[in-house]
Write a protein that holds these residues in place. Structure first.
Motif, PDB file in Angstrom:
ATOM      1  N   HIS A  35       0.862  -1.184   0.000  1.00 23.27           N
ATOM      2  CA  HIS A  35       0.000   0.000   0.000  1.00 23.27           C
ATOM      3  C   HIS A  35       0.899   1.235   0.000  1.00 23.27           C
ATOM      4  O   HIS A  35       1.804   1.360   0.834  1.00 23.27           O
ATOM      5  N   PRO A  36       0.692   2.162  -0.928  1.00 25.52           N
ATOM      6  CA  PRO A  36       1.584   3.332  -1.014  1.00 25.52           C
ATOM      7  C   PRO A  36       1.628   4.164   0.257  1.00 25.52           C
ATOM      8  O   PRO A  36       2.616   4.858   0.528  1.00 25.52           O
ATOM      9  N   GLY A  37       0.578   4.112   1.052  1.00 23.30           N
ATOM     10  CA  GLY A  37       0.546   4.921   2.263  1.00 23.30           C
ATOM     11  C   GLY A  37       1.404   4.391   3.388  1.00 23.30           C
ATOM     12  O   GLY A  37       1.626   5.088   4.380  1.00 23.30           O
ATOM     13  N   LEU A  38       1.897   3.159   3.268  1.00 23.38           N
ATOM     14  CA  LEU A  38       2.690   2.582   4.353  1.00 23.38           C
ATOM     15  C   LEU A  38       3.956   3.376   4.634  1.00 23.38           C
ATOM     16  O   LEU A  38       4.403   3.465   5.770  1.00 23.38           O
ATOM     17  N   GLY A  39       4.532   3.946   3.612  1.00 25.30           N
ATOM     18  CA  GLY A  39       5.743   4.724   3.815  1.00 25.30           C
ATOM     19  C   GLY A  39       5.495   6.161   4.211  1.00 25.30           C
ATOM     20  O   GLY A  39       6.441   6.907   4.495  1.00 25.30           O
ATOM     21  N   GLU A  40       4.226   6.564   4.241  1.00 27.23           N
ATOM     22  CA  GLU A  40       3.895   7.964   4.505  1.00 27.23           C
ATOM     23  C   GLU A  40       3.426   8.208   5.941  1.00 27.23           C
ATOM     24  O   GLU A  40       3.325   9.352   6.370  1.00 27.23           O
ATOM     25  N   ARG A  41       3.110   7.155   6.660  1.00 26.29           N
ATOM     26  CA  ARG A  41       2.623   7.301   8.036  1.00 26.29           C
ATOM     27  C   ARG A  41       3.665   6.759   8.997  1.00 26.29           C
ATOM     28  O   ARG A  41       4.462   5.890   8.646  1.00 26.29           O
ATOM     29  N   PRO A  42       3.692   7.234  10.240  1.00 25.16           N
ATOM     30  CA  PRO A  42       4.676   6.747  11.222  1.00 25.16           C
ATOM     31  C   PRO A  42       4.584   5.236  11.400  1.00 25.16           C
ATOM     32  O   PRO A  42       3.478   4.717  11.644  1.00 25.16           O
ATOM     33  N   PRO A  43       5.686   4.516  11.290  1.00 26.40           N
ATOM     34  CA  PRO A  43       5.638   3.047  11.413  1.00 26.40           C
ATOM     35  C   PRO A  43       4.966   2.542  12.685  1.00 26.40           C
ATOM     36  O   PRO A  43       4.169   1.597  12.620  1.00 26.40           O
ATOM     37  N   PRO A  44       5.232   3.133  13.867  1.00 29.70           N
ATOM     38  CA  PRO A  44       4.543   2.626  15.069  1.00 29.70           C
ATOM     39  C   PRO A  44       3.021   2.746  14.958  1.00 29.70           C
ATOM     40  O   PRO A  44       2.290   1.892  15.460  1.00 29.70           O
ATOM     41  N   LEU A  45       2.557   3.814  14.296  1.00 28.78           N
ATOM     42  CA  LEU A  45       1.122   4.003  14.130  1.00 28.78           C
ATOM     43  C   LEU A  45       0.540   2.961  13.186  1.00 28.78           C
ATOM     44  O   LEU A  45      -0.549   2.419  13.418  1.00 28.78           O
ATOM     45  N   VAL A  46       1.271   2.651  12.115  1.00 31.29           N
ATOM     46  CA  VAL A  46       0.824   1.618  11.171  1.00 31.29           C
ATOM     47  C   VAL A  46       0.762   0.263  11.871  1.00 31.29           C
ATOM     48  O   VAL A  46      -0.186  -0.514  11.681  1.00 31.29           O
ATOM     49  N   VAL A  47       1.765  -0.025  12.700  1.00 33.75           N
ATOM     50  CA  VAL A  47       1.779  -1.275  13.466  1.00 33.75           C
ATOM     51  C   VAL A  47       0.583  -1.328  14.406  1.00 33.75           C
ATOM     52  O   VAL A  47      -0.129  -2.343  14.497  1.00 33.75           O
ATOM     53  N   LEU A  48       0.326  -0.233  15.118  1.00 39.04           N
ATOM     54  CA  LEU A  48      -0.810  -0.171  16.039  1.00 39.04           C
ATOM     55  C   LEU A  48      -2.112  -0.450  15.299  1.00 39.04           C
ATOM     56  O   LEU A  48      -2.947  -1.246  15.748  1.00 39.04           O
ATOM     57  N   GLY A  49      -2.308   0.222  14.162  1.00 38.38           N
ATOM     58  CA  GLY A  49      -3.537   0.047  13.408  1.00 38.38           C
ATOM     59  C   GLY A  49      -3.735  -1.370  12.924  1.00 38.38           C
ATOM     60  O   GLY A  49      -4.828  -1.938  13.031  1.00 38.38           O
ATOM     61  N   ASN A  50      -2.661  -1.984  12.397  1.00 40.69           N
ATOM     62  CA  ASN A  50      -2.798  -3.323  11.836  1.00 40.69           C
ATOM     63  C   ASN A  50      -2.903  -4.400  12.910  1.00 40.69           C
ATOM     64  O   ASN A  50      -3.613  -5.394  12.713  1.00 40.69           O
ATOM     65  N   LEU A  51      -2.220  -4.230  14.044  1.00 41.83           N
ATOM     66  CA  LEU A  51      -2.300  -5.249  15.087  1.00 41.83           C
ATOM     67  C   LEU A  51      -3.588  -5.156  15.895  1.00 41.83           C
ATOM     68  O   LEU A  51      -4.059  -6.164  16.424  1.00 41.83           O
ATOM     69  N   THR A  52      -4.164  -3.964  16.003  1.00 38.64           N
ATOM     70  CA  THR A  52      -5.484  -3.864  16.622  1.00 38.64           C
ATOM     71  C   THR A  52      -6.578  -4.209  15.623  1.00 38.64           C
ATOM     72  O   THR A  52      -7.743  -4.326  15.993  1.00 38.64           O
ATOM     73  N   MET A  53      -6.194  -4.345  14.351  1.00 43.47           N
ATOM     74  CA  MET A  53      -7.109  -4.663  13.249  1.00 43.47           C
ATOM     75  C   MET A  53      -8.128  -3.545  13.020  1.00 43.47           C
ATOM     76  O   MET A  53      -9.195  -3.767  12.459  1.00 43.47           O
ATOM     77  N   LEU A  54      -7.785  -2.331  13.430  1.00 42.42           N
ATOM     78  CA  LEU A  54      -8.685  -1.194  13.276  1.00 42.42           C
ATOM     79  C   LEU A  54      -8.239  -0.230  12.189  1.00 42.42           C
ATOM     80  O   LEU A  54      -8.788   0.863  12.058  1.00 42.42           O
ATOM     81  N   GLN A  55      -7.237  -0.642  11.386  1.00 41.87           N
ATOM     82  CA  GLN A  55      -6.651   0.286  10.421  1.00 41.87           C
ATOM     83  C   GLN A  55      -7.684   0.866   9.455  1.00 41.87           C
ATOM     84  O   GLN A  55      -7.614   2.033   9.071  1.00 41.87           O
ATOM     85  N   GLU A  56      -8.671   0.073   9.076  1.00 43.57           N
ATOM     86  CA  GLU A  56      -9.684   0.554   8.123  1.00 43.57           C
ATOM     87  C   GLU A  56     -10.486   1.707   8.701  1.00 43.57           C
ATOM     88  O   GLU A  56     -10.862   2.632   7.977  1.00 43.57           O
TER      89      GLU A  56
END
Length: 376
Positions: free
Chosen positions: A105-126
């Protein structure tokens, strides 16, 4: 090899075809786009598959919660059911992307990595407007919102109101969806996304570890957060997001009627209301047939629930989560449709046996060990 419990065979008999429908939807557009365009303009098989999953979750999740009767056991079971394979699939996706095999996903490099991890591991990224490592995990965000709401209702002893909640969500979805056609949690609101994600984590933690009023307050706060995230954060639009929640509660209403908590007439009204409000939720001629057939497939499987299914059908359902999570990776690795399925099915059997089943067994052992403490 592996088998589902007999009482759940009809649910797994639904999950398997639903997962295959989603894989076929994506494989069709990848390998035979011309042919699949003709299919997709008549019925969206992806929509059919995910709405079958939503109905199944609505039926089984409250039943699982009430069977355990313990919030810590419920969240532990969910974590060991979903997170091990999700983590493995995300890591494999990142490795393949690093090797240049598939795009991220092109946005993966545009957002802070810890935030991306938080979103995907809580499964709330959508619902937090964060990029997904695996595109199909958008459905897990709605599942999480439903878990949060179900836990809240269970905690305050209002779980029996699922039919009314399904109707209220469906009827409200139309005017609210027209007023809020786009997600309000938009743009690059990193602080808002982080705050909301951490608030959900805190609510779950206190629900699991707290006692008395603190646990109740945390559960209710989690439920309200889940609802708010769907209303304000659905990237598909508020109308569709609320209909997804309403669909899960319609599945719960069927379970309630089966248990004798509500009448079958009440459950039927809930299902009809949700279906009626769902059909115009998306301006796509393939959407409505997918929704109708999803409800129809659920009704047919439920009517046949006491009959024996061909053995392979429930077994396919057992590996449905692996099918769902791993199939996007193979779209970029394999050259044609036949080889795609030849590799996909054995891969999913292996991932179930090596990752899912051991993790689920570990989760059950932890639950059994902790139950005397958690009920004290």
């Amino acid at each position: 090899m592996f088998a589902a419990p007999a009482r759940l065979a009809w649910l797994d008999a639904l999950r398997g075809p639903a997962a295959l429908a989603v894989t076929m939807h994506h494989a069709g557009w990848t390998f035979v786009p011309g042919l699949w365009a003709e299919v997709d303009r008549r019925i969206d098989l992806g929509t059919w598959g995910v709405f079958v999953f939503f109905l199944v979750s609505g039926y089984i999740i409250p039943a699982s919660l009430e069977r355990r009767g313990d919030l810590r056991a419920f969240w532990t079971g969910r974590a060991f059911r979903l997170l091990p394979l999700l983590l493995a699939a995300c890591c494999l996706t990142l490795l393949l992307a690093q090797a240049g095999v598939l795009p991220l996903h092109p946005g993966l490099g545009e957002r802070p990595p810890p935030l991306v991890v938080l979103g995907n591991l809580t499964m709330l990224q959508e619902l937090l407007n964060l990029p997904a490592v695996i595109s199909v995990t958008w459905t897990l965000s709605y599942e999480m919102a439903f878990y949060l709401m179900s836990v809240a209702l269970f905690t305050v002893r209002q779980a029996h109101r699922s039919a009314g909640i399904a109707v209220a969500l469906a009827l409200t979805a139309v005017p609210v969806g027209l007023l809020l056609p786009r997600a309000s949690i938009g743009g690059r609101a990193d602080l808002a996304a982080a705050s909301l994600g951490l608030a959900v984590v805190a609510a779950i933690a206190v629900t699991m570890l707290g006692r008395g009023r603190a646990r109740t307050a945390a559960a209710v706060a989690g439920g309200l957060l889940g609802l708010a995230l769907v209303v304000l954060g659905s990237r598909a639009g508020t109308w569709q997001g609320m209909i997804i929640l309403a669909t899960m509660f319609a599945g719960t209403a069927v379970y309630r009627a089966e248990q004798g908590t509500i009448s079958w007439r009440t459950a039927g009204v809930a299902v009809v209301a949700v279906l009626g409000c769902a059909l115009p939720a998306k301006d796509d001629p393939a959407w409505a047939p997918g929704i109708v057939l999803a409800f129809g497939a659920f009704a047919l499987a439920y009517a046949l629930r006491r009959r024996a299914f061909p053995r392979w059908l429930p077994q396919l359902g057992v590996i449905s989560f692996s099918l769902y999570l791993l199939h996007p990776l193979l779209l970029y690795v394999l050259p044609d449709l036949v080889l795609y399925f030849v590799v996909l099915l054995p891969l999913c059997v292996a991932s179930y046996q090596l990752i899912e089943a051991p993790a689920q067994r570990l989760g059950k052992r932890l639950v059994r060990r902790d139950q005397p403490l958690s009920r004290s």
